[in-house]
Design a protein around this motif. Structure first.
Motif, PDB file in Angstrom:
ATOM      1  N   ARG A 103       0.832  -1.210   0.000  1.00  0.00           N
ATOM      2  CA  ARG A 103       0.000   0.000   0.000  1.00  0.00           C
ATOM      3  C   ARG A 103       0.867   1.260   0.000  1.00  0.00           C
ATOM      4  O   ARG A 103       0.698   2.158   0.825  1.00  0.00           O
ATOM      5  CB  ARG A 103      -0.954   0.003   1.190  1.00  0.00           C
ATOM      6  N   LEU A 104       1.799   1.296  -0.942  1.00  0.00           N
ATOM      7  CA  LEU A 104       2.677   2.454  -1.037  1.00  0.00           C
ATOM      8  C   LEU A 104       2.004   3.617  -1.749  1.00  0.00           C
ATOM      9  O   LEU A 104       2.331   4.775  -1.499  1.00  0.00           O
ATOM     10  CB  LEU A 104       3.970   2.062  -1.770  1.00  0.00           C
ATOM     11  N   LYS A 105       1.059   3.332  -2.641  1.00  0.00           N
ATOM     12  CA  LYS A 105       0.294   4.383  -3.323  1.00  0.00           C
ATOM     13  C   LYS A 105      -0.913   4.708  -2.446  1.00  0.00           C
ATOM     14  O   LYS A 105      -1.941   4.054  -2.513  1.00  0.00           O
ATOM     15  CB  LYS A 105      -0.148   3.910  -4.695  1.00  0.00           C
ATOM     16  N   ARG A 106      -0.772   5.695  -1.639  1.00  0.00           N
ATOM     17  CA  ARG A 106      -1.839   6.020  -0.683  1.00  0.00           C
ATOM     18  C   ARG A 106      -2.815   7.013  -1.304  1.00  0.00           C
ATOM     19  O   ARG A 106      -2.420   7.902  -2.058  1.00  0.00           O
ATOM     20  CB  ARG A 106      -1.223   6.595   0.582  1.00  0.00           C
ATOM     21  N   THR A 109      -6.409  11.367   1.104  1.00  0.00           N
ATOM     22  CA  THR A 109      -7.494  11.560   2.066  1.00  0.00           C
ATOM     23  C   THR A 109      -6.945  12.237   3.307  1.00  0.00           C
ATOM     24  O   THR A 109      -5.754  12.525   3.410  1.00  0.00           O
ATOM     25  CB  THR A 109      -8.120  10.205   2.451  1.00  0.00           C
ATOM     26  N   ASP A 110      -7.845  12.496   4.261  1.00  0.00           N
ATOM     27  CA  ASP A 110      -7.428  13.156   5.493  1.00  0.00           C
ATOM     28  C   ASP A 110      -6.594  12.247   6.380  1.00  0.00           C
ATOM     29  O   ASP A 110      -5.719  12.714   7.099  1.00  0.00           O
ATOM     30  CB  ASP A 110      -8.662  13.628   6.273  1.00  0.00           C
ATOM     31  N   THR A 111      -6.874  10.952   6.358  1.00  0.00           N
ATOM     32  CA  THR A 111      -6.156  10.017   7.216  1.00  0.00           C
ATOM     33  C   THR A 111      -5.755   8.777   6.409  1.00  0.00           C
ATOM     34  O   THR A 111      -6.357   8.470   5.391  1.00  0.00           O
ATOM     35  CB  THR A 111      -7.015   9.600   8.419  1.00  0.00           C
ATOM     36  N   TYR A 112      -4.722   8.138   6.876  1.00  0.00           N
ATOM     37  CA  TYR A 112      -4.259   6.916   6.226  1.00  0.00           C
ATOM     38  C   TYR A 112      -4.684   5.667   6.983  1.00  0.00           C
ATOM     39  O   TYR A 112      -4.254   4.576   6.666  1.00  0.00           O
ATOM     40  CB  TYR A 112      -2.738   6.925   6.080  1.00  0.00           C
ATOM     41  N   TRP A 113      -5.503   5.824   7.982  1.00  0.00           N
ATOM     42  CA  TRP A 113      -5.995   4.674   8.735  1.00  0.00           C
ATOM     43  C   TRP A 113      -6.877   3.834   7.836  1.00  0.00           C
ATOM     44  O   TRP A 113      -7.671   4.345   7.054  1.00  0.00           O
ATOM     45  CB  TRP A 113      -6.799   5.124   9.950  1.00  0.00           C
ATOM     46  N   THR A 114      -6.766   2.529   7.966  1.00  0.00           N
ATOM     47  CA  THR A 114      -7.646   1.636   7.212  1.00  0.00           C
ATOM     48  C   THR A 114      -8.644   1.017   8.186  1.00  0.00           C
ATOM     49  O   THR A 114      -8.260   0.561   9.270  1.00  0.00           O
ATOM     50  CB  THR A 114      -6.852   0.512   6.521  1.00  0.00           C
ATOM     51  N   PRO A 115      -9.905   0.997   7.828  1.00  0.00           N
ATOM     52  CA  PRO A 115     -10.905   0.441   8.748  1.00  0.00           C
ATOM     53  C   PRO A 115     -10.759  -1.081   8.851  1.00  0.00           C
ATOM     54  O   PRO A 115     -10.436  -1.757   7.872  1.00  0.00           O
ATOM     55  CB  PRO A 115     -12.235   0.820   8.114  1.00  0.00           C
TER      56      PRO A 115
END
Length: 129
Positions: A103-106, A109-115
């Motif tokens: 997941r290097l290509k993010r 968005t406001d956050t990089y957290w993944t649900p």
């Protein structure tokens, strides 16, 4: 350069163990059908096990010297073959199909957290292994 340490002055116990291993190797070689090299290995194993101070020491040093040289030459060749023959084509295929396992290509968005989907049943936490 090598990461292995060869004991060039082993004790008699280690030379006897080497001779017994060589003897066992000769039995395996004979079982596999190597009729010419099995007797030679058996002879060297018996000689190393019975005369660890004189002949066994020279057999041990010669064997370890040859094994060290072969290992020093074949290890980089084998590692390079695995790297360039297996991992490089695999990486190219993954790049062509667009897989991003790290997941290097993010996303922007406001956050990089993944649900994460957490289980509702508490019995899930009883045995996590």
């Amino acid at each position: 350069m090598a990461l292995i340490h060869v004991d060039w002055n082993p004790g008699t116990k280690k030379i006897r163990e080497f001779g017994l291993i060589l003897l066992g190797l000769s039995v395996v070689m004979a079982a596999l059908g190597h009729r010419t090299s099995a007797p030679a290995a058996a002879f060297l194993g018996i000689l190393s096990a019975t005369l660890p101070g004189s002949a066994g020491l020279w057999i041990y040093k010669a064997w370890m010297g040859v094994a060290f040289v072969i290992g020093s030459i074949l290890s980089p060749i084998l590692l390079a073959t695995i790297y360039f023959g297996l991992f490089t084509p695999l990486a190219l295929i993954m790049k062509l199909i667009g897989r991003d396992a790290l997941r290097l290509k993010r996303p922007a968005t406001d956050t990089y957290w993944t649900p994460m989907n957490m289980p509702d049943d508490k019995s899930y936490y009883e045995r996590l292994f």
